[in-house]
Design a protein around this motif. Structure first.
Motif, PDB file in Angstrom:
ATOM      1  N   THR A  42       0.829  -1.203   0.000  1.00 59.92           N
ATOM      2  CA  THR A  42       0.000   0.000   0.000  1.00 59.92           C
ATOM      3  C   THR A  42       0.861   1.250   0.000  1.00 59.92           C
ATOM      4  OG1 THR A  42      -1.665  -1.234   1.272  1.00 59.92           O
ATOM      5  CG2 THR A  42      -1.904   1.152   1.195  1.00 59.92           C
ATOM      6  N   VAL A  43       1.964   1.209   0.735  1.00 61.99           N
ATOM      7  CA  VAL A  43       2.905   2.331   0.742  1.00 61.99           C
ATOM      8  C   VAL A  43       3.477   2.538  -0.652  1.00 61.99           C
ATOM      9  CG1 VAL A  43       5.033   3.238   1.753  1.00 61.99           C
ATOM     10  CG2 VAL A  43       3.485   1.854   3.156  1.00 61.99           C
ATOM     11  N   VAL A  44       3.905   1.446  -1.268  1.00 65.32           N
ATOM     12  CA  VAL A  44       4.508   1.518  -2.593  1.00 65.32           C
ATOM     13  C   VAL A  44       3.519   2.052  -3.619  1.00 65.32           C
ATOM     14  CG1 VAL A  44       5.409   0.105  -4.484  1.00 65.32           C
ATOM     15  CG2 VAL A  44       6.231  -0.265  -2.155  1.00 65.32           C
ATOM     16  N   HIS A  45       2.284   1.602  -3.535  1.00 69.38           N
ATOM     17  CA  HIS A  45       1.252   2.067  -4.467  1.00 69.38           C
ATOM     18  C   HIS A  45       1.050   3.570  -4.330  1.00 69.38           C
ATOM     19  CE1 HIS A  45      -2.392   2.472  -6.732  1.00 69.38           C
ATOM     20  NE2 HIS A  45      -3.112   2.755  -5.672  1.00 69.38           N
ATOM     21  N   ARG A  46       0.959   4.055  -3.107  1.00 64.04           N
ATOM     22  CA  ARG A  46       0.764   5.491  -2.895  1.00 64.04           C
ATOM     23  C   ARG A  46       1.969   6.279  -3.411  1.00 64.04           C
ATOM     24  NH1 ARG A  46      -3.130   6.744   1.085  1.00 64.04           N
ATOM     25  NH2 ARG A  46      -2.588   8.928   0.722  1.00 64.04           N
ATOM     26  N   MET A  47       3.161   5.745  -3.198  1.00 65.68           N
ATOM     27  CA  MET A  47       4.357   6.412  -3.701  1.00 65.68           C
ATOM     28  C   MET A  47       4.340   6.474  -5.227  1.00 65.68           C
ATOM     29  SD  MET A  47       8.320   5.162  -3.664  1.00 65.68           S
ATOM     30  CE  MET A  47       7.965   4.144  -5.109  1.00 65.68           C
ATOM     31  N   GLY A  48       3.965   5.361  -5.857  1.00 68.52           N
ATOM     32  CA  GLY A  48       3.945   5.314  -7.316  1.00 68.52           C
ATOM     33  C   GLY A  48       2.987   6.304  -7.933  1.00 68.52           C
ATOM     34  N   GLU A  49       1.911   6.608  -7.236  1.00 69.19           N
ATOM     35  CA  GLU A  49       0.927   7.557  -7.758  1.00 69.19           C
ATOM     36  C   GLU A  49       1.467   8.983  -7.812  1.00 69.19           C
ATOM     37  OE1 GLU A  49      -3.478   5.890  -6.641  1.00 69.19           O
ATOM     38  OE2 GLU A  49      -2.340   6.794  -4.989  1.00 69.19           O
TER      39      GLU A  49
ATOM     40  N   PRO B 181       2.672  12.244   0.530  1.00 68.20           N
ATOM     41  CA  PRO B 181       2.980  13.189  -0.558  1.00 68.20           C
ATOM     42  C   PRO B 181       3.778  14.405  -0.085  1.00 68.20           C
ATOM     43  CG  PRO B 181       0.725  12.417  -0.743  1.00 68.20           C
ATOM     44  CD  PRO B 181       1.236  11.913   0.576  1.00 68.20           C
ATOM     45  N   ALA B 182       3.404  14.961   1.036  1.00 70.93           N
ATOM     46  CA  ALA B 182       4.117  16.142   1.539  1.00 70.93           C
ATOM     47  C   ALA B 182       5.539  15.784   1.961  1.00 70.93           C
ATOM     48  CB  ALA B 182       3.350  16.759   2.712  1.00 70.93           C
ATOM     49  N   LEU B 183       5.711  14.598   2.541  1.00 70.61           N
ATOM     50  CA  LEU B 183       7.041  14.198   2.995  1.00 70.61           C
ATOM     51  C   LEU B 183       8.010  14.012   1.827  1.00 70.61           C
ATOM     52  CD1 LEU B 183       6.043  11.617   5.761  1.00 70.61           C
ATOM     53  CD2 LEU B 183       7.104  13.856   6.128  1.00 70.61           C
ATOM     54  N   LEU B 184       7.494  13.502   0.708  1.00 73.10           N
ATOM     55  CA  LEU B 184       8.365  13.213  -0.422  1.00 73.10           C
ATOM     56  C   LEU B 184       8.790  14.468  -1.179  1.00 73.10           C
ATOM     57  CD1 LEU B 184       6.906   9.892  -1.871  1.00 73.10           C
ATOM     58  CD2 LEU B 184       8.808  10.226  -0.292  1.00 73.10           C
TER      59      LEU B 184
ATOM     60  N   PRO C 265      22.431  15.851  -8.633  1.00 68.63           N
ATOM     61  CA  PRO C 265      21.972  16.848  -7.656  1.00 68.63           C
ATOM     62  C   PRO C 265      20.734  17.576  -8.167  1.00 68.63           C
ATOM     63  CG  PRO C 265      23.999  17.566  -8.733  1.00 68.63           C
ATOM     64  CD  PRO C 265      23.786  16.143  -9.125  1.00 68.63           C
ATOM     65  N   GLY C 266      19.770  17.768  -7.288  1.00 69.11           N
ATOM     66  CA  GLY C 266      18.526  18.414  -7.668  1.00 69.11           C
ATOM     67  C   GLY C 266      17.454  17.463  -8.137  1.00 69.11           C
ATOM     68  N   THR C 267      17.814  16.214  -8.367  1.00 71.50           N
ATOM     69  CA  THR C 267      16.846  15.201  -8.788  1.00 71.50           C
ATOM     70  C   THR C 267      16.276  14.497  -7.558  1.00 71.50           C
ATOM     71  OG1 THR C 267      17.998  14.815 -10.876  1.00 71.50           O
ATOM     72  CG2 THR C 267      16.557  13.059 -10.098  1.00 71.50           C
ATOM     73  N   PRO C 268      14.960  14.274  -7.499  1.00 73.57           N
ATOM     74  CA  PRO C 268      14.391  13.559  -6.360  1.00 73.57           C
ATOM     75  C   PRO C 268      14.926  12.122  -6.291  1.00 73.57           C
ATOM     76  CG  PRO C 268      12.669  14.636  -7.648  1.00 73.57           C
ATOM     77  CD  PRO C 268      13.921  14.717  -8.457  1.00 73.57           C
ATOM     78  N   VAL C 269      15.474  11.750  -5.146  1.00 68.13           N
ATOM     79  CA  VAL C 269      15.986  10.402  -4.931  1.00 68.13           C
ATOM     80  C   VAL C 269      15.231   9.793  -3.763  1.00 68.13           C
ATOM     81  CG1 VAL C 269      17.979   8.967  -4.366  1.00 68.13           C
ATOM     82  CG2 VAL C 269      18.268  11.003  -5.806  1.00 68.13           C
ATOM     83  N   ILE C 270      14.569   8.669  -4.027  1.00 69.75           N
ATOM     84  CA  ILE C 270      13.782   7.978  -3.008  1.00 69.75           C
ATOM     85  C   ILE C 270      14.387   6.599  -2.806  1.00 69.75           C
ATOM     86  CG2 ILE C 270      11.502   7.112  -2.370  1.00 69.75           C
ATOM     87  CD1 ILE C 270      10.331   9.231  -4.292  1.00 69.75           C
ATOM     88  N   CYS C 271      14.729   6.295  -1.570  1.00 72.07           N
ATOM     89  CA  CYS C 271      15.324   5.002  -1.225  1.00 72.07           C
ATOM     90  C   CYS C 271      14.316   4.170  -0.458  1.00 72.07           C
ATOM     91  CB  CYS C 271      16.578   5.220  -0.377  1.00 72.07           C
ATOM     92  SG  CYS C 271      17.276   3.699   0.328  1.00 72.07           S
ATOM     93  N   LEU C 272      14.053   2.965  -0.938  1.00 71.16           N
ATOM     94  CA  LEU C 272      13.198   2.008  -0.244  1.00 71.16           C
ATOM     95  C   LEU C 272      14.088   0.910   0.319  1.00 71.16           C
ATOM     96  CD1 LEU C 272      10.324   1.711  -2.871  1.00 71.16           C
ATOM     97  CD2 LEU C 272      10.350   3.099  -0.817  1.00 71.16           C
ATOM     98  N   VAL C 273      14.012   0.698   1.622  1.00 64.36           N
ATOM     99  CA  VAL C 273      14.922  -0.252   2.263  1.00 64.36           C
ATOM    100  C   VAL C 273      14.216  -0.913   3.436  1.00 64.36           C
ATOM    101  CG1 VAL C 273      15.925   1.543   3.764  1.00 64.36           C
ATOM    102  CG2 VAL C 273      17.251  -0.520   3.241  1.00 64.36           C
TER     103      VAL C 273
END
Length: 542
Positions: free
Chosen positions: A367-374, A517-520, A428-436
């Motif tokens: 569910t977390v991943v789905h929300r992130m993907g949206e 959404p706000a956190l990302l 630099p300046g590109t959004p980087v999201i790490c899932l771990v």
């Protein structure tokens, strides 16, 4: 007259390499000294050799040049071995530079001495030991060419400490433009004819397209020839997942319905992928040794063709060049092609649909991943560690070629955080999201020290359930009700996130996901700890 260490650094720079990842060691002080006050190459000091190796791998994926990792002899090289194995499995160019004992102590079982030819002989593409300073240019030339040609992979170069400081009368090596092999025109005509008449063609798109121009080339080819495609393992970012011709991926265990449909193909076109274990679902798709459908295999490395499956047509050439030279179809495809494409797409959409869960032990990470993907930004880089928590990423996130997915094909835990750090440095300046997961984070999470040092605004989403879930799942399947060795106790992960300078948030319920959404998009580094449900992934008989 330059030293060998200076020659090595100058050679890296002359070949477009502007960053090295290291854990320092006294056995290569001569190389470290050659990096002193260089403004043309960035020295990234890591906290563990595995992290340095993983960073070099991720950087190679994004930069298009070999990743460079520098480590000390013995323990340092042993810690970095996971990166060498990962580079071999993933087909990523890596050069591991290892400080070695002085030449007079070689092969005397000296302190921390290892014969790296024996140690890495079966997983590295090539290993060498520079004992003669005059041969340093030759070794560096071969290292760069070997790492990047054919199937890209790892090269290990050991340099004794006294050789690094020795003078060498030589200029930096510049790798010449290597000739690109063009597809045979007669076979190309045969392929056009086969593709024009095939009612149910299927393309398998592999890592050879993870190069500048590759994503555009394969996208144009699939659209022009109206061919549905699956991507090889964890290569979702090669093909636009929102397009009609995207039919999914070859994963660890594809659903029975999907595999039954894929087996109906009458022309299997393998483009830039190795027909190895996962791509072929345990060497069962296609049928060994003579496939049940017409097989076309295109790969830049002839050694990868005909190893397990006999192709009807094969090309040992650059797959990007081939799909470009194919041009457009001269006539509309057979009538059944549209229905075939829609059939595969419908199956893929069913697989990608997020599932509903009824659990009481936290948030299903799917569910977390789905929300992130949206809400994933168009230019986002997503790094994923190995583990069950990451499995939904490859199903439910609709990747597009403007986005990047960095995940270990080898399934190596500990990749996620170092890869995110390397991505933050490279883009630099590109959004980087790490899932771990919590298991992988406790292996290499200390590399967030580099993110703190370099002020990288990474967004880390950490799945916490206190279990090596991938192993527990299989344990419950084979030895139900007898868990052992798969649970562990975590430190306070929120405090760890704060210690690395991150703003920390814990998500406990699905209602908390409204904050995602706000956190990302929040400024600065964000460390998001998710109370992840284990019940959502365990076999139902447990």
């Amino acid at each position: 007259m330059p030293s060998v260490g200076t020659l090595i650094v100058d050679t890296l720079v002359r070949n477009g390499i502007d960053r090295v990842f290291c854990v320092p060691g006294e056995s290569y002080l001569g190389l470290l000294d050659a990096l002193y006050e260089r403004d043309d190459i960035d020295t990234v000091v890591c906290r563990h050799e595995a992290g340095a190796g993983f960073m070099a791998l991720a950087d190679a994926r994004l930069s298009g040049v070999p990743g460079i990792s520098c480590v000390s002899r013995g323990p340092g090289a042993s810690n970095a071995a996971i990166a060498v194995h990962t580079a071999q499995q993933d087909g990523v160019p890596l050069i591991l530079l290892v400080g070695q004992v002085p030449t007079q102590d070689l092969r005397r079982d000296s302190f921390q001495e290892i014969d790296y030819g024996h140690m890495f002989g079966r997983i590295a593409k090539w290993t060498a030991e520079i004992t003669d300073p005059a041969r340093a240019p030759e070794v560096m030339l071969r290292a760069l060419v070997t790492a990047t040609t054919g199937t890209p992979g790892p090269v290990v170069i050991a340099v004794p400490e006294n050789v690094l400081t020795a003078d060498v009368d030589a200029a930096p090596v510049v790798v010449p433009a290597l000739p690109a092999t063009a597809p045979d025109p007669h076979l190309l005509s045969e392929l056009r004819a086969a593709l024009s008449t095939a009612e149910r063609p299927l393309a398998v798109v592999g890592s050879a397209f993870d190069r500048p121009g590759g994503r555009t080339a394969i996208g144009n080819f699939l659209s022009a020839w109206q061919v549905p495609a699956v991507v090889s393992f964890r290569r979702q970012d090669l093909v636009d997942n929102t397009e009609r011709h995207y039919a999914g991926d070859m994963g660890l265990a594809n659903p029975t319905e999907q595999m039954a449909a894929l087996r109906d193909t009458d022309l299997l076109l393998v483009l830039g992928a190795r027909l190895s274990d996962i791509t072929t679902q345990g060497y069962s798709f296609p049928r060994m040794i003579q496939p049940e459908m017409k097989l076309v295999h295109v790969h830049g490395d002839s050694a990868q063709i005909g190893t397990h499956f006999a192709p009807d047509i094969s090309f040992a050439c650059d797959p990007i060049r081939l799909v470009t030279d194919m041009g457009s179809a001269a006539a509309p495809p057979p009538n059944g092609r549209a229905a075939w494409t829609d059939r595969l797409r419908t199956i893929r959409n069913n697989i990608a649909a997020p599932r509903s869960f009824s659990v009481t032990d936290g948030i299903p990470f799917e569910t977390v991943v789905h929300r992130m993907g949206e809400i994933l930004p168009e230019d986002a880089i997503v790094t994923v560690d190995a583990g069950t928590f990451g499995a939904p990423v490859y199903r439910v996130v609709p990747f597009r070629p403007s986005q990047r997915l960095l995940a270990p094909i080898s399934g190596a835990m500990g990749f996620g955080v170092p890869a995110a750090v390397a991505a933050g440095l490279r883009r630099p300046g590109t959004p980087v999201i790490c899932l771990v997961g919590d298991g992988g984070f406790l292996m290499t999470g200390s590399e967030l020290s580099v993110a703190m040092e370099r002020a990288l605004p990474l967004k880390v989403i950490l799945s916490e359930n206190g279990v090596y879930a991938s192993i527990r799942i299989n344990q419950e399947r084979h030895f139900p009700g007898r868990p052992v060795g798969t649970g562990f106790v975590n430190p306070d992960l929120e405090l760890m996130g704060r210690a690395y300078g991150f703003a920390v948030t814990r998500l406990k319920t699905e209602a908390d996901l409204d904050r995602l959404p706000a956190l990302l998009v929040a400024p600065g580094p964000q460390f998001i700890v998710v109370d992840t449900s284990l019940d959502a992934v365990l076999p139902k008989n447990s």
